[in-house]
Design a protein around this motif. Structure first.
Motif, PDB file in Angstrom:
ATOM      1  N   UNK A  92       0.818  -1.215  -0.214  1.00 15.30           N
ATOM      2  CA  UNK A  92       0.090   0.100  -0.115  1.00 15.30           C
ATOM      3  C   UNK A  92       0.806   1.297  -0.060  1.00 15.30           C
ATOM      4  N   UNK A  93       0.740   2.254  -1.055  1.00 15.61           N
ATOM      5  CA  UNK A  93       1.310   3.259  -0.917  1.00 15.61           C
ATOM      6  C   UNK A  93       0.589   4.372   0.103  1.00 15.61           C
ATOM      7  N   UNK A  94       1.613   4.828   0.924  1.00 14.90           N
ATOM      8  CA  UNK A  94       1.311   5.878   2.089  1.00 14.90           C
ATOM      9  C   UNK A  94       1.503   7.013   1.818  1.00 14.90           C
ATOM     10  N   UNK A  95       0.569   8.074   1.867  1.00 19.99           N
ATOM     11  CA  UNK A  95       0.705   9.709   1.712  1.00 19.99           C
ATOM     12  C   UNK A  95       0.547  10.250   3.230  1.00 19.99           C
ATOM     13  N   UNK A  96       1.576  11.119   3.540  1.00 19.44           N
ATOM     14  CA  UNK A  96       1.563  11.488   4.746  1.00 19.44           C
ATOM     15  C   UNK A  96       1.434  13.359   4.686  1.00 19.44           C
ATOM     16  N   UNK A  97       0.446  13.855   4.660  1.00 18.25           N
ATOM     17  CA  UNK A  97       0.534  15.341   4.587  1.00 18.25           C
ATOM     18  C   UNK A  97       1.450  16.090   5.465  1.00 18.25           C
ATOM     19  N   UNK A  98       1.474  15.571   6.746  1.00 19.70           N
ATOM     20  CA  UNK A  98       2.283  16.320   7.743  1.00 19.70           C
ATOM     21  C   UNK A  98       2.799  15.426   8.909  1.00 19.70           C
ATOM     22  N   UNK A 141       4.456  15.598  11.293  1.00 21.71           N
ATOM     23  CA  UNK A 141       4.426  15.975  12.647  1.00 21.71           C
ATOM     24  C   UNK A 141       3.250  15.817  13.364  1.00 21.71           C
ATOM     25  N   UNK A 142       2.177  16.071  12.650  1.00 21.86           N
ATOM     26  CA  UNK A 142       0.789  15.798  13.270  1.00 21.86           C
ATOM     27  C   UNK A 142       0.246  14.415  12.847  1.00 21.86           C
ATOM     28  N   UNK A 143       0.480  13.472  11.909  1.00 14.74           N
ATOM     29  CA  UNK A 143      -0.235  12.488  11.598  1.00 14.74           C
ATOM     30  C   UNK A 143       0.138  11.314  12.716  1.00 14.74           C
ATOM     31  N   UNK A 144      -1.140  10.578  12.951  1.00 10.58           N
ATOM     32  CA  UNK A 144      -0.845   9.750  14.129  1.00 10.58           C
ATOM     33  C   UNK A 144      -0.025   8.811  13.755  1.00 10.58           C
ATOM     34  N   UNK A 145       0.061   8.289  12.632  1.00 11.92           N
ATOM     35  CA  UNK A 145       0.983   7.049  12.255  1.00 11.92           C
ATOM     36  C   UNK A 145       2.548   7.395  12.076  1.00 11.92           C
ATOM     37  N   UNK A 146       2.926   8.696  12.195  1.00 13.35           N
ATOM     38  CA  UNK A 146       4.287   9.293  12.007  1.00 13.35           C
ATOM     39  C   UNK A 146       4.714   9.993  12.938  1.00 13.35           C
ATOM     40  N   UNK A 147       3.805  10.787  13.945  1.00 14.68           N
ATOM     41  CA  UNK A 147       4.369  11.359  14.986  1.00 14.68           C
ATOM     42  C   UNK A 147       5.115  10.629  16.120  1.00 14.68           C
ATOM     43  N   UNK A 154      11.588  15.393   6.051  1.00 16.33           N
ATOM     44  CA  UNK A 154      10.244  15.398   5.213  1.00 16.33           C
ATOM     45  C   UNK A 154       9.373  16.219   6.137  1.00 16.33           C
ATOM     46  N   UNK A 155       8.688  17.168   5.444  1.00 17.63           N
ATOM     47  CA  UNK A 155       7.509  17.857   6.337  1.00 17.63           C
ATOM     48  C   UNK A 155       6.208  16.997   5.730  1.00 17.63           C
ATOM     49  N   UNK A 156       6.029  16.601   4.315  1.00 16.12           N
ATOM     50  CA  UNK A 156       5.124  15.628   3.885  1.00 16.12           C
ATOM     51  C   UNK A 156       5.901  14.702   3.063  1.00 16.12           C
ATOM     52  N   UNK A 157       5.248  13.213   3.227  1.00 15.82           N
ATOM     53  CA  UNK A 157       6.084  12.189   2.976  1.00 15.82           C
ATOM     54  C   UNK A 157       5.044  11.116   2.188  1.00 15.82           C
ATOM     55  N   UNK A 162      -0.347  18.352   0.685  1.00 16.15           N
ATOM     56  CA  UNK A 162      -1.176  17.105   0.304  1.00 16.15           C
ATOM     57  C   UNK A 162      -0.502  16.761  -1.196  1.00 16.15           C
ATOM     58  N   UNK A 163      -0.865  15.359  -1.039  1.00 16.72           N
ATOM     59  CA  UNK A 163      -0.364  14.814  -2.219  1.00 16.72           C
ATOM     60  C   UNK A 163      -1.250  14.394  -3.315  1.00 16.72           C
ATOM     61  N   UNK A 164      -1.080  14.907  -4.674  1.00 14.10           N
ATOM     62  CA  UNK A 164      -2.092  14.734  -5.838  1.00 14.10           C
ATOM     63  C   UNK A 164      -2.260  13.281  -6.015  1.00 14.10           C
ATOM     64  N   UNK A 165      -3.328  12.820  -6.384  1.00 11.61           N
ATOM     65  CA  UNK A 165      -3.634  11.669  -6.845  1.00 11.61           C
ATOM     66  C   UNK A 165      -2.904  10.892  -7.924  1.00 11.61           C
ATOM     67  N   UNK A 166      -2.847  12.075  -9.043  1.00 12.98           N
ATOM     68  CA  UNK A 166      -2.083  11.752 -10.061  1.00 12.98           C
ATOM     69  C   UNK A 166      -0.666  11.544  -9.952  1.00 12.98           C
ATOM     70  N   UNK A 167      -0.297  12.401  -9.051  1.00 10.04           N
ATOM     71  CA  UNK A 167       1.147  12.226  -8.636  1.00 10.04           C
ATOM     72  C   UNK A 167       1.586  10.985  -7.779  1.00 10.04           C
ATOM     73  N   UNK A 168       0.615  10.461  -7.114  1.00 11.91           N
ATOM     74  CA  UNK A 168       0.939   9.122  -6.493  1.00 11.91           C
ATOM     75  C   UNK A 168       0.921   8.182  -7.365  1.00 11.91           C
TER      76      UNK A 168
END
Length: 972
Positions: A247-253, A255-261, A272-275, A299-305
């Motif tokens: 699964x590709x994972x997008x993290x917009x921030x 520092x605040x995302x529950x998975x990355x904090x 990385x601020x966004x990953x 945010x990450x664009x769907x097209x770029x993902x």
């Protein structure tokens, strides 16, 4: 409903019509729609009836209106925006579109095609593209009153075309690559630049499924390099499990995302601020990971993902092909030995070879075989069956045919390295220069005769240019290190050996392999401190920086070094080395010492200047008081004495401000905080400035709400702050002006504003009014005076209290307002004021005063003034005469100047204290030195009071009135 036409402009369905029906138009710059000019109503009607995205801006403030189709363009900005200024709504792109708006408002229509704008429609910067036109709208008088815009967002189209170009570029570049690291590095770089990333890294997952081996790590130059290995579990168990499932994972921030904090340190190492993490799973196992990062959240664009997932797959396939190419290259050597017997296999190998190859037969060197790389290298020309000189005439002119003839005739091979070759990419194009590595190998038949020539080689132009760039970069680096006197070093902790850059001798005074052992080069006084810093960095697996002294072994000179080092660890996080740099900062330290010495001399000069200025002011001030007392009935002399007194006070204030600014800038002012009521501070301030306000006939208004909580501050300094502001308001407001002091509570702070309707402040001066020595342009008579210190002192003192000060003005002639915000003292309540018992007035005998001052004018005038008030005064002009006087008289009070010609006032005070006759006398220092250290010194010398010239007579009289024996009771 329009009263004239009977037509309701906002009637009908639609989101914007509904909003406009509910809009309170009286609260906007546009006013009620019934009063709108017909041109505006017509434009609004066209816009609301259109399904094409449109907006219009009207009036001096460009009030903004738009239709339903434009709502999607607004994003989260859409809301209660109807009628707001254009510039406020689109503040994030105003600097880009303002010139276009200005052109349209000048009457010229303008069109923009696919204009790139960085908008913040959803809370983060977003690259967008629009095709639009701006058209002027004229009112009934023919003047341009607004502008009209029809637009189309082309973001998806532009980005789609860009992605398509990127895919073609990626395919072209990767087609030429075979090495896995080259493939990964090229793809990472292209993708990173295409998406404007801060990092694009590609890693292979090792067989244990946990360790990542970094094959490519492209950055924008600001992010630090990644270590060679990372562990997937460092990203967190939940993230690792998702990656293992593909699964590709997008993290917009992060520092605040529950998975990355919880694992923020890992993601901070990625800069990385966004990953975006793109895994590749093959045969049920995680094989590789593409890591993409933006420095800031977004945010990450769907097209770029989707594009990134495609790139990850392409990298995998290209690398698999590369591995296959590598294996195939090993087989090529065996195939070459069977060239004659296995010609079919040779042709296949020929076509698949990464370098260019060709076979020519006969003395004319006729092309028999040429692989695709050879054909592409020479510009897709017809080669087979044609002689070399005919097919490639420009190479014949460069001597290559002669070389072929030589190999054919001698049977000896010829090889060239980095040979410069000029080739035409097409027959009509100008030649291009290439660098080639090649070999001409004779082809022999069974009897050893030469029948042809085999050509093999590579176009090494890119490598040659890269090598030249590396050499140029290394040369610039060496030059920079020499200019900066910087040494680069690596310390192997295992062997305890340090390797240095080539300029070690110049900076450290020893060759790279002749450094003093252990810490021997470090100055003994700095050695233990630096060793502790290094040990701490090794223990923390971190870095250190320190400033230290070193002793050059070649000449024994002591030099200052700024050293920085970073601990390097192995895969198990064990320290293995320290990499660092050392800068010779000796010259900088000398400059700093010189600056400190200059600063000290400046402070000494200011103290001496204050002393020298105060000394002549003392007799002038005293003489003015004498005039007032002795010539009270003469109005002209009384006015003269008042003028002299005011000017002396002004001069004294300038000296005090100058010294206060010096003390603030050096951090020497220490506040004495206490709970203070702002109304009391205001009352004291008004009392100090009352004379000036009354003299200029101003009307002063105080607005002080009841129950205003107290502040914690230094009473003297806060009175000084507000006195400065009120004094400025009185000086810079023409006679008969309006001045107001307004206080209020604002959250956890108290706000006090001083307003006036005076001369105001120029807009270009507003940002600088609190800078040192800043003043508005003066009139020729310099009527307002001052050095430009007062407001700088105000700002410094307010900030010492934890507050802030600001200024506003509508311009020249429109007054100004200075606002001070101070933090409140919590919920603390001031204790009720205690009523002090009224002191019983006890008549006292005037004490005998000994006055000692080498300034005869100052001594004589002050003595006359005191004698007029009934004091017995003895005057001496040096310390020796004063001591002799005490043998004949016993003064109760000694007024002593500090700067006496024989011995100073401090020593005189100590001797007077040692004499029985004056041991109990009240000693008062009377001096031009008024800094804190001067007061402390006078106290230690035995003085009871410290008065600064010119002395405030009220203060001196208050002291003298408390001295002396009670007067004898009246006899009845």
């Amino acid at each position: 409903m329009n009263a004239e036409t009977g037509f309701d402009l906002f009637a009908g369905a639609g989101v914007m019509r509904e909003r406009m029906r509910r809009q309170n138009w009286e609260a906007t710059a546009l006013g009620p729609p019934r009063q709108w000019p017909s041109s505006l109503r017509t434009a609004v009607g066209i816009m609301l009836n259109s399904s094409y995205p449109m907006f219009l801006a009207w009036g001096p403030g460009l009030s903004f209106l738009y239709n339903d189709a434009y709502i999607s363009v607004m994003g989260r900005k859409d809301g209660d925006e109807v009628g707001r200024p254009f510039a406020d709504i689109w503040a994030d792109i105003w600097s880009d579109i303002e010139p276009l708006v200005r052109t349209a408002m000048s009457g010229e229509a303008i069109f923009a095609d696919n204009l790139m704008l960085v908008m913040e429609r959803y809370g983060y910067p977003e690259e967008t593209y629009f095709t639009f036109s701006y058209s002027p709208i004229h009112d009934e008088s023919g003047k341009v009153a607004g502008m009209f815009c029809a637009c189309t967002e082309t973001t998806q189209q532009v980005l789609s075309e860009r992605r398509q170009r990127f895919r073609l570029q990626l395919a072209d570049r990767m087609r030429e690559l075979a090495e896995p690291r080259d493939i990964a590095a090229t793809a990472a770089e292209l993708l990173g630049k295409h998406l404007n990333l801060s990092r694009a890294a590609y890693a292979e997952v090792e067989d244990d499924g946990q360790m990542l081996r970094i094959l490519a790590d492209w950055t924008d130059g600001r992010a630090p390099a990644l270590p060679e290995h990372l562990t997937i579990r460092d990203f967190g168990i939940e993230t690792a499990d998702a990656l293992a499932r593909g699964h590709a994972l997008c993290f917009a921030d992060v520092a605040t995302d529950a998975c990355t904090r919880p694992y923020l340190s890992t993601f901070q190492a990625l800069h990385a601020g966004a990953l975006l993490l793109v895994p590749l799973v093959k045969s049920g196992r995680l094989r590789s990971l593409l890591m993409l990062a933006h420095e800031k959240p977004g945010m990450w664009r769907r097209e770029n993902v989707a594009l990134s997932e495609d790139v990850a797959e392409r990298i995998w396939l290209a690398m698999e092909r590369g591995y296959a190419e590598s294996r195939r290259r090993h087989a090529e050597a065996a195939l070459a030995r069977q060239l004659v017997a296995e010609s079919d296999r040779l042709r296949q190998l020929f076509e698949q070879a990464p370098g260019f190859m060709a076979v020519m037969r006969g003395p004319r060197h006729v092309f028999e075989l040429a692989n695709r790389v050879f054909t592409r290298t020479v510009g897709q020309r017809e080669l087979l069956g044609r002689p070399f000189a005919e097919a490639l005439p420009e190479l014949a002119e460069q001597g290559f045919v002669a070389l072929l003839d030589q190999v054919y005739a001698t049977g000896r091979p010829f090889s060239g390295q980095d040979a410069l070759v000029s080739l035409k990419p097409s027959p009509d194009a100008p030649p291009e220069q290439h660098f080639m590595d090649f070999i001409y190998q004779p082809v022999l038949d069974a009897d050893g005769s030469v029948t042809g020539i085999f050509i093999e080689g590579y176009d090494v132009t890119a490598r040659r240019l890269a090598d030249e760039a590396v050499r140029d970069s290394e040369e610039r680096l060496r030059e920079g290190m020499e200019v900066a006197r910087m040494v680069v070093w690596d310390w192997d902790l295992g062997s305890n050996r340090i390797s240095y850059s080539d300029n070690t001798m110049d900076v450290f005074g020893h060759e790279a392999d002749e450094a003093p052992p252990q810490w021997g080069a470090i100055h003994p006084e700095d050695r233990l401190r630096i060793m502790a810093k290094v040990d701490e960095a090794i223990a923390a697996r971190g870095a250190f920086d320190a400033t230290l002294r070193m002793i050059r072994p070649d000449d024994g000179a002591v030099i200052w070094i700024e050293a920085r080092g970073k601990v390097l660890c192995d895969a198990n996080r064990q320290p293995i080395a320290i990499r660092g740099i050392s800068l010779d900062i000796t010259e900088r330290k000398r400059a700093e010492d010189a600056l400190r010495d200059a600063d000290r001399r400046k402070d000494e000069f200011l103290a001496m200047l204050a002393h020298e200025l105060r000394n002549p002011l003392a007799p002038i001030s005293t003489a003015a008081h004498l005039l007032k007392l002795t010539q009270a009935k003469d109005p002209q002399l009384r006015r003269t004495s008042e003028i002299i007194s005011r000017q002396v006070e002004h001069m004294t204030s300038l000296v005090d401000d100058l010294l206060d600014v010096s003390r603030v800038t050096r951090g020497l002012i220490r506040l004495q905080p206490q709970l203070l009521a702002l109304p009391d501070i205001v009352a004291a301030t008004v009392e100090q400035v009352r004379a000036l306000i009354e003299e200029r006939g101003h009307r002063l208004t105080l607005t002080l709400p009841p129950n205003l909580p107290p502040v914690m501050g230094d009473r003297t300094r806060l009175i000084q702050v507000f006195t400065n502001l009120l004094n400025n308001a009185a000086k810079y407001t023409p006679p008969g002006g309006e001045i107001g002091i307004h206080a209020q509570r604002d959250g956890d702070g108290a706000v006090l504003a001083v307003r006036d309707n005076g001369i105001g402040i120029e807009p270009n001066l507003l940002p600088h009014v609190f800078d040192l020595f800043t003043q508005a342009e003066r009139s020729p008579d310099r009527a307002q005076g001052g050095l430009g210190l007062g407001l700088a002192l105000v700002k410094s003192l307010v900030e010492l209290h934890g507050g802030r000060v600001s200024v506003s003005s509508a311009g020249p002639g429109r007054g100004s307002e200075f606002t001070v915000r101070l933090p409140l003292a919590g919920d603390t309540v001031l204790p009720p004021a205690r009523e002090e018992p009224e002191e019983e007035h006890v008549p006292r005998m005037r004490p005998h005063v000994l006055l000692v001052d080498d300034n005869m004018d100052a001594a004589n005038t002050l003595a006359q003034l005191l004698e007029l008030q009934g004091y017995t005064v003895s005057v001496e002009y040096d310390a020796g005469a004063a001591l002799a006087r005490t043998e004949r008289e016993t003064p109760q009070v000694c007024l002593l100047d500090i700067g006496l010609p024989d011995i100073d006032g401090y020593e005189l005070a100590r001797r007077l204290r040692a004499l029985p006759a004056t041991a109990g006398a009240v000693l008062i220092a009377l001096t031009g030195y008024g800094q804190e250290q001067d007061r402390i010194r006078s106290q230690r010398a035995g003085f009871d009071y410290h008065l600064v010239k010119p002395v405030q007579l009220d203060n001196l009289n208050a002291i003298l009135s408390r001295i002396g024996a009670p007067a004898p009771a009246a006899q009845h």
